[in-house]
Write a protein that holds these residues in place. Structure first.
Motif, PDB file in Angstrom:
ATOM      1  N   TRP A 338      -0.883 -11.130  -6.481  1.00 35.57           N
ATOM      2  CA  TRP A 338      -0.086  -9.917  -6.325  1.00 35.57           C
ATOM      3  C   TRP A 338       0.732  -9.640  -7.576  1.00 35.57           C
ATOM      4  O   TRP A 338       0.841  -8.513  -8.043  1.00 35.57           O
ATOM      5  CB  TRP A 338       0.840 -10.055  -5.114  1.00 35.57           C
ATOM      6  CG  TRP A 338       1.746  -8.889  -4.996  1.00 35.57           C
ATOM      7  CD1 TRP A 338       2.940  -8.688  -5.656  1.00 35.57           C
ATOM      8  CD2 TRP A 338       1.540  -7.739  -4.207  1.00 35.57           C
ATOM      9  NE1 TRP A 338       3.485  -7.483  -5.309  1.00 35.57           N
ATOM     10  CE2 TRP A 338       2.645  -6.883  -4.412  1.00 35.57           C
ATOM     11  CE3 TRP A 338       0.532  -7.342  -3.327  1.00 35.57           C
ATOM     12  CZ2 TRP A 338       2.771  -5.658  -3.781  1.00 35.57           C
ATOM     13  CZ3 TRP A 338       0.664  -6.111  -2.700  1.00 35.57           C
ATOM     14  CH2 TRP A 338       1.763  -5.289  -2.928  1.00 35.57           C
ATOM     15  N   GLU A 339       1.315 -10.680  -8.078  1.00 34.21           N
ATOM     16  CA  GLU A 339       2.135 -10.480  -9.273  1.00 34.21           C
ATOM     17  C   GLU A 339       1.314  -9.940 -10.417  1.00 34.21           C
ATOM     18  O   GLU A 339       1.784  -9.134 -11.213  1.00 34.21           O
ATOM     19  CB  GLU A 339       2.754 -11.795  -9.718  1.00 34.21           C
ATOM     20  CG  GLU A 339       3.996 -12.116  -8.980  1.00 34.21           C
ATOM     21  CD  GLU A 339       4.552 -13.446  -9.398  1.00 34.21           C
ATOM     22  OE1 GLU A 339       3.898 -14.143 -10.199  1.00 34.21           O
ATOM     23  OE2 GLU A 339       5.618 -13.791  -8.913  1.00 34.21           O
TER      24      GLU A 339
ATOM     25  N   ASP B 109      11.433  -8.557  -8.779  1.00 34.58           N
ATOM     26  CA  ASP B 109       9.978  -8.493  -8.727  1.00 34.58           C
ATOM     27  C   ASP B 109       9.429  -9.531  -7.765  1.00 34.58           C
ATOM     28  O   ASP B 109       8.468  -9.268  -7.033  1.00 34.58           O
ATOM     29  CB  ASP B 109       9.389  -8.744 -10.122  1.00 34.58           C
ATOM     30  CG  ASP B 109       9.680  -7.593 -11.063  1.00 34.58           C
ATOM     31  OD1 ASP B 109       9.619  -7.788 -12.285  1.00 34.58           O
ATOM     32  OD2 ASP B 109       9.957  -6.481 -10.554  1.00 34.58           O
ATOM     33  N   VAL B 110      10.027 -10.681  -7.765  1.00 30.75           N
ATOM     34  CA  VAL B 110       9.563 -11.702  -6.835  1.00 30.75           C
ATOM     35  C   VAL B 110       9.776 -11.226  -5.407  1.00 30.75           C
ATOM     36  O   VAL B 110       8.915 -11.389  -4.535  1.00 30.75           O
ATOM     37  CB  VAL B 110      10.315 -13.023  -7.078  1.00 30.75           C
ATOM     38  CG1 VAL B 110      10.077 -13.999  -5.951  1.00 30.75           C
ATOM     39  CG2 VAL B 110       9.882 -13.631  -8.390  1.00 30.75           C
ATOM     40  N   CYS B 112       9.747  -8.267  -4.373  1.00 32.83           N
ATOM     41  CA  CYS B 112       8.832  -7.184  -4.020  1.00 32.83           C
ATOM     42  C   CYS B 112       7.470  -7.707  -3.610  1.00 32.83           C
ATOM     43  O   CYS B 112       6.684  -6.988  -3.028  1.00 32.83           O
ATOM     44  CB  CYS B 112       8.628  -6.266  -5.223  1.00 32.83           C
ATOM     45  SG  CYS B 112       9.974  -5.136  -5.437  1.00 32.83           S
ATOM     46  N   ASN B 113       7.203  -8.920  -3.947  1.00 24.89           N
ATOM     47  CA  ASN B 113       5.899  -9.464  -3.624  1.00 24.89           C
ATOM     48  C   ASN B 113       5.820  -9.679  -2.120  1.00 24.89           C
ATOM     49  O   ASN B 113       6.601 -10.424  -1.553  1.00 24.89           O
ATOM     50  CB  ASN B 113       5.752 -10.795  -4.364  1.00 24.89           C
ATOM     51  CG  ASN B 113       4.350 -11.328  -4.268  1.00 24.89           C
ATOM     52  OD1 ASN B 113       3.624 -11.046  -3.326  1.00 24.89           O
ATOM     53  ND2 ASN B 113       3.976 -12.115  -5.251  1.00 24.89           N
ATOM     54  N   PRO B 114       4.886  -9.030  -1.471  1.00 28.44           N
ATOM     55  CA  PRO B 114       4.855  -9.157  -0.011  1.00 28.44           C
ATOM     56  C   PRO B 114       4.559 -10.567   0.461  1.00 28.44           C
ATOM     57  O   PRO B 114       4.818 -10.908   1.609  1.00 28.44           O
ATOM     58  CB  PRO B 114       3.744  -8.198   0.399  1.00 28.44           C
ATOM     59  CG  PRO B 114       2.916  -8.011  -0.799  1.00 28.44           C
ATOM     60  CD  PRO B 114       3.821  -8.167  -1.973  1.00 28.44           C
ATOM     61  N   PHE B 115       4.017 -11.358  -0.416  1.00 31.51           N
ATOM     62  CA  PHE B 115       3.688 -12.707  -0.003  1.00 31.51           C
ATOM     63  C   PHE B 115       4.872 -13.657  -0.123  1.00 31.51           C
ATOM     64  O   PHE B 115       4.753 -14.830   0.201  1.00 31.51           O
ATOM     65  CB  PHE B 115       2.527 -13.256  -0.842  1.00 31.51           C
ATOM     66  CG  PHE B 115       1.270 -12.463  -0.653  1.00 31.51           C
ATOM     67  CD1 PHE B 115       0.875 -11.530  -1.588  1.00 31.51           C
ATOM     68  CD2 PHE B 115       0.499 -12.641   0.478  1.00 31.51           C
ATOM     69  CE1 PHE B 115      -0.271 -10.785  -1.403  1.00 31.51           C
ATOM     70  CE2 PHE B 115      -0.649 -11.906   0.663  1.00 31.51           C
ATOM     71  CZ  PHE B 115      -1.033 -10.979  -0.284  1.00 31.51           C
ATOM     72  N   ASN B 117       8.332 -14.829   1.115  1.00 31.22           N
ATOM     73  CA  ASN B 117       9.268 -14.687   2.222  1.00 31.22           C
ATOM     74  C   ASN B 117      10.668 -14.984   1.724  1.00 31.22           C
ATOM     75  O   ASN B 117      10.909 -16.046   1.164  1.00 31.22           O
ATOM     76  CB  ASN B 117       8.933 -15.686   3.335  1.00 31.22           C
ATOM     77  CG  ASN B 117       7.547 -15.439   3.868  1.00 31.22           C
ATOM     78  OD1 ASN B 117       7.172 -14.296   4.077  1.00 31.22           O
ATOM     79  ND2 ASN B 117       6.789 -16.501   4.058  1.00 31.22           N
ATOM     80  N   GLN B 123       8.377 -19.559  -6.359  1.00 28.44           N
ATOM     81  CA  GLN B 123       7.342 -20.300  -7.040  1.00 28.44           C
ATOM     82  C   GLN B 123       6.532 -19.418  -7.964  1.00 28.44           C
ATOM     83  O   GLN B 123       5.436 -19.749  -8.349  1.00 28.44           O
ATOM     84  CB  GLN B 123       6.393 -20.917  -6.010  1.00 28.44           C
ATOM     85  CG  GLN B 123       7.046 -22.098  -5.337  1.00 28.44           C
ATOM     86  CD  GLN B 123       6.281 -22.511  -4.103  1.00 28.44           C
ATOM     87  OE1 GLN B 123       5.790 -21.673  -3.362  1.00 28.44           O
ATOM     88  NE2 GLN B 123       6.177 -23.787  -3.888  1.00 28.44           N
ATOM     89  N   SER B 124       7.071 -18.313  -8.283  1.00 30.14           N
ATOM     90  CA  SER B 124       6.290 -17.373  -9.071  1.00 30.14           C
ATOM     91  C   SER B 124       6.165 -17.820 -10.516  1.00 30.14           C
ATOM     92  O   SER B 124       7.131 -18.200 -11.160  1.00 30.14           O
ATOM     93  CB  SER B 124       6.986 -16.021  -9.020  1.00 30.14           C
ATOM     94  OG  SER B 124       6.720 -15.293 -10.175  1.00 30.14           O
ATOM     95  N   LYS B 125       4.956 -17.731 -10.997  1.00 34.82           N
ATOM     96  CA  LYS B 125       4.746 -18.162 -12.375  1.00 34.82           C
ATOM     97  C   LYS B 125       5.418 -17.218 -13.346  1.00 34.82           C
ATOM     98  O   LYS B 125       5.888 -17.628 -14.412  1.00 34.82           O
ATOM     99  CB  LYS B 125       3.249 -18.208 -12.676  1.00 34.82           C
ATOM    100  CG  LYS B 125       2.565 -19.275 -11.934  1.00 34.82           C
ATOM    101  CD  LYS B 125       1.176 -19.579 -12.504  1.00 34.82           C
ATOM    102  CE  LYS B 125       0.438 -20.465 -11.545  1.00 34.82           C
ATOM    103  NZ  LYS B 125      -0.909 -20.042 -11.263  1.00 34.82           N
ATOM    104  N   VAL B 126       5.414 -15.974 -12.961  1.00 36.69           N
ATOM    105  CA  VAL B 126       6.036 -15.002 -13.866  1.00 36.69           C
ATOM    106  C   VAL B 126       7.518 -15.290 -13.987  1.00 36.69           C
ATOM    107  O   VAL B 126       8.093 -15.253 -15.077  1.00 36.69           O
ATOM    108  CB  VAL B 126       5.796 -13.582 -13.321  1.00 36.69           C
ATOM    109  CG1 VAL B 126       6.507 -12.565 -14.159  1.00 36.69           C
ATOM    110  CG2 VAL B 126       4.324 -13.289 -13.282  1.00 36.69           C
TER     111      VAL B 126
END
Lengths: 709, 139
Positions: A338-339, B109-110, B112-115, B117, B123-126
């Protein structure tokens, strides 16, 4: 049928193909699309195909069972080698090369099953030469190798073998040489020509990729058609359908060659959701491995439609979440996908973003690692759509389709070397680029507009017709009356005129709102009946456009003007003073009043119907305007009515024209600014009026005692 | 260049905490934890006024001899804490503010990610990439 003996290579090959065609997993393959595609890919004339079908018994049975399928494949091989189709030849022909299926274009090289070289190694479909390792055939290879010098057998898979040329085989059976043309250099291993003398048949190259994927045979170039009738094409780029030894049945879906597939008949099917196996190993080796083929895109589009019928709309995050969760990937990976794919970070997916996300999901399911950055080919080609999206809904649709065209050219040059490394900069650049483009385009737009506006002071522009004027008919008439009746009304100072004008709203001066206010303030009694109405009216909608008395210098040429212009011709801006506001965002200076603007006003404006803007007049202009009132008054009201009438009918059909959308965006922006200014001006006028009122009241008080004396 | 960056949830548990590995991570965890008190104090002090007047950037929470701690709280009571080395005197307030802004944007942004919670560890790499860019580079 008679028993069919297959060599190992053939056995494997056929079984993979069978599995590929056996989509329903019923162990028998109906004459469905895949089989037909496969046969078509074999590039045999249709009558030959029919003959084969009949021979193998499928015609009798009505479907292809495993044995029929194998027989058919063998017959295809026979046909491709130029031998007559005979049942007897099934077992008699030795060293028969495997049937070839043409799949994509010349990028064959890749296809080779080899494609599946580590996805990890490059994160993309490596076109890197798949070097087939003929397991167990090494010997043979070696034997044949010397025979055909150009053929290079590579025992080791990793180094791409570039088959430099396509030296044609000399005999029909002999030799399938693969030339991989690598655009990138990786070339497939050549298969040793199946020299007639070679003991074993031709072997296919196997790629030992962890994930088995069979690639359909690469397309044979036009000249390389093998047909039963023609001699082997000389420099054919053929690729063999290759399999990985451990091809899991489920994954036996030929991959599509990314770039090439587009034009060739591919055996692969874009397939159903079930086919997560879709291996997009389309590594066009040297082209962008992440490119989406047309079939895939079509498939994605269909899936998009199931969630969101409007192709230009968004899929909200929650819906996308449910959809992608069905793919059974871990949430963390889905989150990463998604990102990557939500390019504009808005929590919703557009069609392009959705395709990119789906593509990544499929790739991931097939074992490819996710890239760190979104590959260039997957980037949605949208630029300032968010801009347009906010601005006008109608424009959105068009905007989406339109912008890609615009954006793409910018994007591509800026993304030169993206194949493997997608440095952060790229995305940043992308965004930067889009931003700059947006701003520059808007600038050009505004400049354009300003240039367009001919500074023709004489343009008779009746005040901009306010769109959506709220005042009711009665009110309008009233205003008209006032207009005709009175003289000036300067918001300012003159109490006398003010008193005179109390009864009537000075038309020329007026903002309709203003007049309303005046009306309210000054003529409460006489028009009390109407005041509530006026109030209502005023309150009801953004300041009802004053029946513009005249074009004479309304500073804020209302939006109406702009609208009319914009809608009509972008020209004519500056003309009227009334028009005052050129589409340019910074409001233009007041223009001298102009004549009747009626005709233009009708031009009706753009997509939006901004609230009517009152035309403001200044004191000095009032005098000028006054005399003109009468004729214009009725005209104006007519105009206004006309505009109002036309307003709704303003075609929202901005059409798919990107320019139109941008123009409308521009107009809207201008409208907004104009409105804002009007608002502020009105406020100012209101204040002035209040002051006037107070002063008048004071005077009244002063006078009163005298009256009672 | 921060030495430690932490994202604390509304309920005061860490959503993301990362420090320069060569140093004692536990010390930073403890520092961040204690800084929460200061954050709460600042929020409540400003909260007496209208909420929208409360600025998101809290500024220097407290300095120690080794390092300085800066805080930032969002409108949804998610707190960002940055610990920088005291010896790094060249770091201006504006830079800290821009770091917080970047953190906030990435965190948004994290979200906004529907995945994702809310309440889960980030844990977002970005996001991690962005944080790495702000941390002191460890050779």
């Amino acid at each position: 049928m008679e028993s069919l003996t297959l060599s190992d290579g053939e056995q494997r090959y056929y079984s993979d193909l069978f599995v590929y065609c056996d989509t329903d997993n019923t162990k028998k393959v109906a004459s469905n699309g895949r089989v037909l595609d496969l046969f078509r890919a074999a590039q045999l004339p249709s009558e030959v195909v029919l003959q084969i079908t009949e021979l193998c018994g499928a015609t009798r049975l009505g479907h292809f069972g495993r044995s029929q399928f194998y027989i058919a494949l063998k017959l295809i091989a026979i046909a491709q080698s130029g031998l007559p189709l005979r049942v007897e030849s099934l077992n008699s022909v030795k060293d028969l090369p495997l049937p070839r299926f043409v799949v994509g274009k010349n990028e064959a090289e890749a296809r080779h099953a080899a494609l599946y070289q580590e996805a990890d190694s490059q994160g993309i479909y490596p076109g890197a030469g798949v070097i087939p390792r003929p397991p167990g055939r090494g010997l043979q290879n070696k034997k044949v190798t010397p025979v055909v010098p150009p053929c290079m057998v590579q025992p080791d898979s990793t180094s791409p073998v570039v088959s430099p040329h396509q030296s044609p085989p000399t005999s029909p059976h002999s030799w399938r040489k693969h030339k991989r043309q690598a655009s990138g250099g990786s070339s497939a291993a050549d298969r040793p020509p199946a020299v007639a003398t070679a003991p074993a048949g031709v072997w296919t190259q196997f790629r030992e990729a962890p994930t088995g994927i069979c690639t359909p045979a690469l397309p044979v170039p036009g000249d390389g058609m093998w047909s039963a009738h023609s001699p082997p094409p000389p420099p054919v780029q053929e690729t063999w359908v290759s399999f990985t030894a451990d091809t899991p049945p489920s994954s036996a879906i030929p991959a599509m060659h990314p770039s090439s597939v587009q034009e060739s008949t591919t055996v692969r099917t874009v397939a159903s959701a079930a086919t997560t196996n879709e291996i997009q190993r389309q590594s066009s080796a040297y082209d962008d491995p992440w490119r989406i083929t047309d079939e895939q895109r079509q498939y994605y589009i269909n899936q998009f439609k199931t969630i969101q019928p409007d192709l230009n709309g968004f899929i909200p995050g929650s819906a996308a979440k449910e959809f992608f969760t069905k793919s059974k990937l871990p949430i963390l990976e889905l989150s990463h996908i998604w990102e990557l794919s939500d390019f504009d970070k808005d929590g919703a997916l557009t069609l392009d973003e959705f395709c990119a996300a789906f593509h990544l999901v499929v790739a991931r399911k097939n074992g490819y690692d996710l890239p760190e950055k979104l590959p260039e080919s997957l980037m949605p080609k949208l630029i300032d759509l968010d801009d347009s999206a906010e601005v006008s809904e109608a424009a959105v649709d068009v905007g989406y389709s339109g912008s890609p065209v615009e954006v793409t050219p910018n994007k591509s040059p800026s993304m030169p070397s993206l194949n493997q490394t997608w440095p952060e900069m790229n995305q940043a650049n992308e965004q930067w680029e889009t931003f700059s483009e947006r701003s520059s385009s808007s600038q050009t737009l505004t400049q354009f507009d300003s240039n367009i506006a001919p500074a023709d002071p004489d343009t008779a522009i009746v005040h901009p017709v306010p769109i959506r004027m709220t005042p009711s008919k009665i009110h309008m008439q009233e205003m008209e009356l006032k207009r005709t009746g009175s003289g000036k009304t300067p918001a300012l100072s003159e109490s006398q005129t003010f008193t005179i004008g109390m009864m009537f709203v000075p038309h020329d001066y007026s903002l309709p709102v203003h007049s309303n206010l005046l009306h309210l303030l000054t003529v409460p009694r006489s028009h009390s009946g109407t005041s509530p109405e006026a109030l209502k009216v005023v309150g009801a909608a953004p300041p009802p456009p004053p029946p513009r008395p005249h074009p004479s210098h309304s500073r804020s040429s209302s939006l109406d003007m702009n609208r009319s212009f914009a809608a009509g011709a972008v020209a004519g801006q500056p003309q009227p003073g009334a028009i005052a506001y050129p589409p340019a965002v910074p409001p233009r200076p007041l223009f001298p009043p102009h004549g009747p603007w009626a005709p233009q006003a009708k031009g009706a404006s753009g997509p939006l119907a901004p609230p009517p803007k009152p035309v403001r007049r200044r004191l000095k202009s009032e005098d000028e305007l006054r005399p003109e009132d009468e004729p214009h008054g009725p005209q104006r009201s007519n105009l206004i009515a006309a505009v109002l009438a036309t307003q709704p009918s303003i075609p929202r059909s901005i059409g798919k024209d990107k320019k139109a959308i941008q123009a409308s965006i521009r107009r809207n922006k201008e409208t907004n600014t104009v409105l804002a200014r009007l608002n502020s001006e009105l406020q100012q006028q209101l204040k002035d009026l209040l002051e006037e009122r107070i002063s008048l009241e004071v005077q009244l008080e002063q006078l009163r005692p005298f009256s009672h004396l | 260049m921060a030495v430690c960056i932490a994202v604390i949830a509304k309920e005061n548990y860490p959503l993301y905490i990362r420090s320069v590995p060569t140093q004692n991570e536990l010390k930073f965890h403890y520092t961040v934890h204690t800084s929460l008190d200061v954050v709460e104090e600042k929020i409540s002090a400003a909260g007496k006024a209208m909420a929208d007047q409360r600025e998101l950037y809290l500024g220097l929470l407290y300095p120690t001899e080794d390092y300085k701690v800066y805080g930032y709280v969002t409108n949804s009571k998610v707190k960002f804490v940055i610990v920088v080395d005291s010896s790094n005197t060249s770091l201006r307030d504006n830079e800290i503010r821009s770091m917080f802004r970047k953190l906030h944007n990435s965190f948004t942004d994290v979200m906004c990610n529907p995945f994702y919670n809310p309440g889960d560890p980030v844990q977002s790499k970005v996001f991690e990439g962005m944080v790495s860019g702000m941390m002191v580079q460890v050779s």
